[in-house]
Design an enzyme around this catalytic site. Structure first.
Site, PDB file in Angstrom:
ATOM      1  N   ASN A 127     -40.240   4.955  24.546  1.00  0.00           N
ATOM      2  CA  ASN A 127     -41.421   5.051  24.324  1.00  0.00           C
ATOM      3  C   ASN A 127     -42.037   3.925  23.944  1.00  0.00           C
ATOM      4  O   ASN A 127     -41.310   2.907  23.521  1.00  0.00           O
ATOM      5  CB  ASN A 127     -41.603   6.124  22.809  1.00  0.00           C
ATOM      6  CG  ASN A 127     -41.438   5.248  21.640  1.00  0.00           C
ATOM      7  OD1 ASN A 127     -42.303   4.663  21.088  1.00  0.00           O
ATOM      8  ND2 ASN A 127     -40.220   5.184  21.237  1.00  0.00           N
ATOM      9  N   THR A 139     -35.091   1.899  17.558  1.00  0.00           N
ATOM     10  CA  THR A 139     -34.935   1.954  19.128  1.00  0.00           C
ATOM     11  C   THR A 139     -34.413   0.844  19.624  1.00  0.00           C
ATOM     12  O   THR A 139     -34.573  -0.289  19.215  1.00  0.00           O
ATOM     13  CB  THR A 139     -36.245   2.743  19.613  1.00  0.00           C
ATOM     14  OG1 THR A 139     -37.334   1.578  19.550  1.00  0.00           O
ATOM     15  CG2 THR A 139     -36.389   3.874  19.304  1.00  0.00           C
ATOM     16  N   CYS A 176     -39.515  -1.769  15.360  1.00  0.00           N
ATOM     17  CA  CYS A 176     -40.240  -1.377  16.504  1.00  0.00           C
ATOM     18  C   CYS A 176     -40.070  -2.534  17.768  1.00  0.00           C
ATOM     19  O   CYS A 176     -40.823  -3.622  17.386  1.00  0.00           O
ATOM     20  CB  CYS A 176     -41.865  -1.070  16.132  1.00  0.00           C
ATOM     21  SG  CYS A 176     -42.570  -0.446  17.416  1.00  0.00           S
ATOM     22  N   CYS A 220      -7.918  14.490  36.869  1.00  0.00           N
ATOM     23  CA  CYS A 220      -7.156  13.812  36.310  1.00  0.00           C
ATOM     24  C   CYS A 220      -6.300  13.118  37.077  1.00  0.00           C
ATOM     25  O   CYS A 220      -6.105  11.745  36.814  1.00  0.00           O
ATOM     26  CB  CYS A 220      -6.144  14.568  35.059  1.00  0.00           C
ATOM     27  SG  CYS A 220      -4.978  15.878  36.159  1.00  0.00           S
TER      28      CYS A 220
END
Lengths: 435, 432
Positions: free
Chosen positions: B76, B204, B138, B351
């Site tokens: 954001n 963040t 922030c 695998c």
């Protein structure tokens, strides 16, 4: 009086047009873009994937599904078409439940395979909707090849030959190309003229000259062998088996193959169907005929097969589709007598010897097809004997598809054989050219 | 039902699940809905000085999707609250009054000067809020103005501001840390020195979620341009867990309360943060993806987990911390081999592809697609287990002491031994 499902006898228009349109619409509606992403994400991208092994044309399924999941369905379609130019039709008609999807590891794990067939359709539809032909022809080789039969085998062979730079003359006895794709597959599996559109799209490669309504007999074949550098026979099975019950010809009795072809070439509202219909047989043709009879508005449809259910050639999925549509499946019964003319009833013998008589105003026979008599290459088990790459006993003559003794009678098998024969023809012609 | 009530540095809540300072806690309407849904507390979206900030008017979120458009990560470029200070304060006061049992923490971000902090703290106290969280994390927009992560990246600033705040309020002070640094212990130590009651992390992560390949611009794209945003959601959880553990196990920081943040989506995620030392957890992306109702699953799940083990919350908090160690202390005499359960195997061969192409060629593909581990090649890397689509089909089996490892030909020792004593280590100390 208006015809309804209750009306006795054989009539068209038993159901309202809207109902018929729904009944003969797409059996499996196409996936939309988001559904395709969700379905694609279920693929595990297996190593040496079992689905590829199970596909007669060996399409690289994990790769094309990954290409869908990364937003490039056109690249996915190319992956499919490189192996199988009929990827669009096969996505619709392949018995995936006994081929790729049966071998999917998620079928093993959860009983719910990746929807390979529907994903294949999503990819091929996307590319075909752009009306783009994904391949271009190699430089002309100057070689000319005659392909007899414009069904899946012949068209697959013709396409690959044209792509490799050969000139192809394509002959078909019918008025339209496509073979069983055009005449033999249930309408709801390939609606909206898809078979014809697919052939037109396929012919976009160029270099294929199509001659329809052109029957090739023995003398014509020897002519072709002299005129062309190679000949490919993809002539299918022209004759249907008959019941050995003496004279059964009467109003109400018909070959299922002819019935299906008529339905494919007509508006369903114009196709006549009985109130009480019996289909004799146990293969895909029988199921297609029975389901379509029901969807045309027949009140009672009985599919009568002489053996036990697990010997029916129609896949379990097809059998279930018939049952779901309301077709009565009767097994271990052999027809012994036809009553009335027009037809009124058919008697069947049970394994116990007991006789049961079922009312019927229409009987559709789907007890197998055979090679039409041809004075051509050597046969084996009534079909043209071929080697792995389609070579017949005759020099410069290859064959593939239902008319041969190899493989199952499936569209996808025919496509594979046509393609492989083309590769062998190419190798053979170029070897001679270079030598 | 286990008792989930929480007392985090004196801030009480009926459960440890708080909504993080973010869009879900921007105003009274949302917070009331959150409390009605069952959230134990909120950290109100960061308040700043008037005139309030403005946000972009184009898209402010970017996303990373997994299968079926499952949201794995969101970034954001939204700033702190874009509403007037007095409006926020009035609403906080109302909510505190109407939900007395819930935790109300107010996030703050004002310039790096003492005066603005002195001005704003009494206003927050007046609302009846239970604590403050200092937004030093922030990473976009505000950091360009010398706030947010611009502070959080300089331990001296963290210490200075924390000290101002502690001197000017009676409320508990939580310092929210940015992950956009090299060693998270440094800012945590600074917060502790400044007198912080707790730290919360992670904020963040600097990120560009994707690039529009038609516009050739980062997403989210504003008129053909994009700026980095802050990344959060399930994708960041491993980074957050590590940073929480680094603080929890550091001797200097031992006992510093932690509010865990970073991709918590289910009760299980929350329990993992708690096991690494978090006394409360904060959630944002999961609520933004699914709405507030998810807290009900978190409450029931954590409660069931504790009940099934006869544990209380305090038994869980920090329980995994002693088991987080340095690589050099890992036992080199612990030898395992991959085992494939043939009954569960669906024969996909993943695998095999992984091992053969990218690891140690330790899986054989036998006729019939039977996959078997070659013990003489298997280094127990775990990759086969990781890529196997069937749960518990591939497991790791420990070789009992006394048995011979076919790969090395050596007998497995019962005694543990690690790098600190290994003969190849130039700094090895003699084993006792």
């Amino acid at each position: 009086m208006k015809t309804t499902i209750w009306s006795e006898g054989i009539h068209p228009g038993r159901l309202p047009e809207a109902q018929l349109a729904e009944n003969f619409g797409d059996l499996h509606p196409p996936l939309d873009a988001h559904e395709a992403m969700v379905a694609a994400d279920r693929c595990y991208f297996c190593y040496d994937a079992p689905c590829v092994t199970a596909c007669p044309t060996a399409i690289d399924i994990p790769l094309f599904i990954r290409q869908i999941s990364t937003g490039t369905p056109e690249a996915a379609a190319r992956t499919i078409f490189e192996q199988n130019i009929f990827g669009g039709m096969c996505a619709r008609v392949c018995p995936t439940e006994t081929l790729c999807e049966e071998s999917c590891v998620r079928e093993t794990a959860e009983g719910r395979p990746v929807e390979i067939g529907r994903l294949q359709r999503y990819a091929t539809d996307t590319l075909m909707a752009a009306n783009a032909h994904p391949f271009s022809r190699a430089a002309s080789t100057g070689k000319r090849v005659a392909v007899v039969g414009a069904g899946p085998a012949g068209l697959s062979c013709a396409h690959r030959l044209a792509m490799l730079g050969h000139e192809v003359a394509l002959f078909d006895a019918a008025a339209k190309p496509g073979g069983l794709n055009e005449y033999g597959i249930a309408t709801y599996k390939t609606p909206n003229g898809f078979a014809r559109a697919e052939v037109d799209w396929l012919m976009g490669i160029g270099g294929i000259e199509l001659q329809t309504s052109e029957t090739v007999d023995a003398s014509r074949l020897s002519q072709l062998r002299e005129t062309y550098d190679a000949v490919f026979l993809g002539i299918g099975l022209g004759h249907v088996n008959a019941l050995t019950l003496g004279d059964i010809e009467r109003p109400g009795v018909e070959d299922a193959v002819a019935f299906i072809a008529r339905l494919r070439q007509s508006d369903p509202s114009s196709v006549e169907i009985g109130r009480d219909v019996i289909v004799v047989g146990g293969g895909m043709t029988a199921v297609d005929a029975a389901v379509q009879a029901k969807r045309l508005g027949a009140l009672n449809v009985t599919l009568a097969y002489r053996g036990p259910r697990d010997r029916m050639k129609a896949s379990r999925y097809e059998q279930d589709l018939a049952a779901q549509d309301g077709v009565n499946l009767l097994t271990d019964v052999a027809p012994v007598e036809l009553h009335g003319s027009p037809l009124e009833a058919v008697s069947f013998a049970q394994p116990t010897g007991d006789i049961v008589t079922i009312p019927a105003d229409q009987l559709l026979l789907a007890i197998g097809q055979v090679l039409a008599p041809i004075e051509a290459p050597a046969l084996e088990d009534g079909r043209i004997a071929i080697g792995e790459t389609g070579r017949t006993s005759m020099g410069h003559v290859w064959a593939g598809g239902d008319c041969t003794n190899r493989g199952e009678n499936l569209t996808v098998t025919a496509v594979a054989q046509g393609r492989d024969a083309a590769m062998d023809i190419h190798a053979s012609l170029m070897e001679h050219a270079n030598g | 039902m286990a008792d989930l009530s929480t007392n985090f540095v004196g801030i009480k809540s009926p459960n440890p699940f708080w909504l993080a300072s973010a869009p879900p806690t921007d105003k009274e309407y949302n917070v009331r809905r959150a409390f009605d849904a069952g959230w134990g507390g909120v950290v109100w979206k960061t308040l700043g000085l008037d005139p309030h900030v403005v946000n972009v008017n184009g898209p402010r979120y970017g996303v990373i999707h997994g299968a079926d458009r499952r949201v794995l990560g969101i970034n954001n470029i939204e700033l702190i609250t874009d509403r007037p200070l007095d409006v926020n304060l009035r609403e906080i006061k109302q909510v505190v009054r109407d939900y007395p049992d819930r935790a109300m923490v107010v996030s703050l971000m004002v310039p790096c000067e003492e005066e603005p902090w002195k001005m704003i703290l009494p206003l927050v106290e007046d609302t009846g809020a239970h604590g403050v969280e200092l937004n030093f994390g922030c990473p976009h927009g505000m950091s360009e103005r010398g706030m947010g992560s611009a502070v959080g990246q300089v331990p001296e600033y963290i210490e200075m501001v924390t000290r101002w705040v502690k001197q000017n309020t009676r409320m508990p002070v939580i310092v929210k840390l940015t992950p956009n640094i090299t060693d998270v212990r440094k800012p945590a130590e600074a917060a502790k020195r400044g007198g912080a009651d707790a730290v919360s992390l992670i904020n963040t992560i600097n990120s560009i979620t994707s690039v529009d390949l038609d516009l050739f611009a980062p997403e989210p794209t504003i008129d053909g341009k994009g700026a980095h945003g802050g990344y959060c959601g399930p994708a960041v959880k491993p980074i957050a867990l590590n940073m929480v553990a680094e603080i929890a196990r550091d001797p200097e920081l031992a006992g510093l309360p932690i509010s865990g943040i970073g991709g918590i989506t289910t009760w299980r995620d929350a329990a993992e943060f708690m096991a690494l030392g978090a006394g409360s957890v904060q959630v944002c992306t999961a609520a933004m993806t699914y709405g507030f109702k998810i807290v009900q699953e978190m409450v029931s799940g954590l409660s069931q987990y504790l009940d099934e083990r006869g544990m209380v919350m305090d038994d869980l908090i920090g329980r995994a911390v002693p088991n987080v160690t340095d690589w050099k202390h890992l036992n080199l005499n612990y030898v395992t081999k991959a085992r494939i359960d043939q009954d569960l195997c669906i024969k996909c061969g993943r695998c095999y592809a992984a091992c053969e192409d990218t690891s140690h060629q330790a899986i054989a593909m036998n006729p019939g697609r039977v996959f078997e581990v070659k013990d003489d090649e298997c280094v127990a890397c775990n990759l086969c287990l990781d890529v196997c689509p069937v749960e518990n089909c591939i497991t790791m089996e420990e070789l009992a002491p006394g048995t011979v490892d076919p790969r090395t030909g050596k007998v497995v020792e019962a005694e543990r031994a690690d790098w600190t004593t290994h003969p190849h280590n130039p700094n090895a100390v003699a084993a006792e």
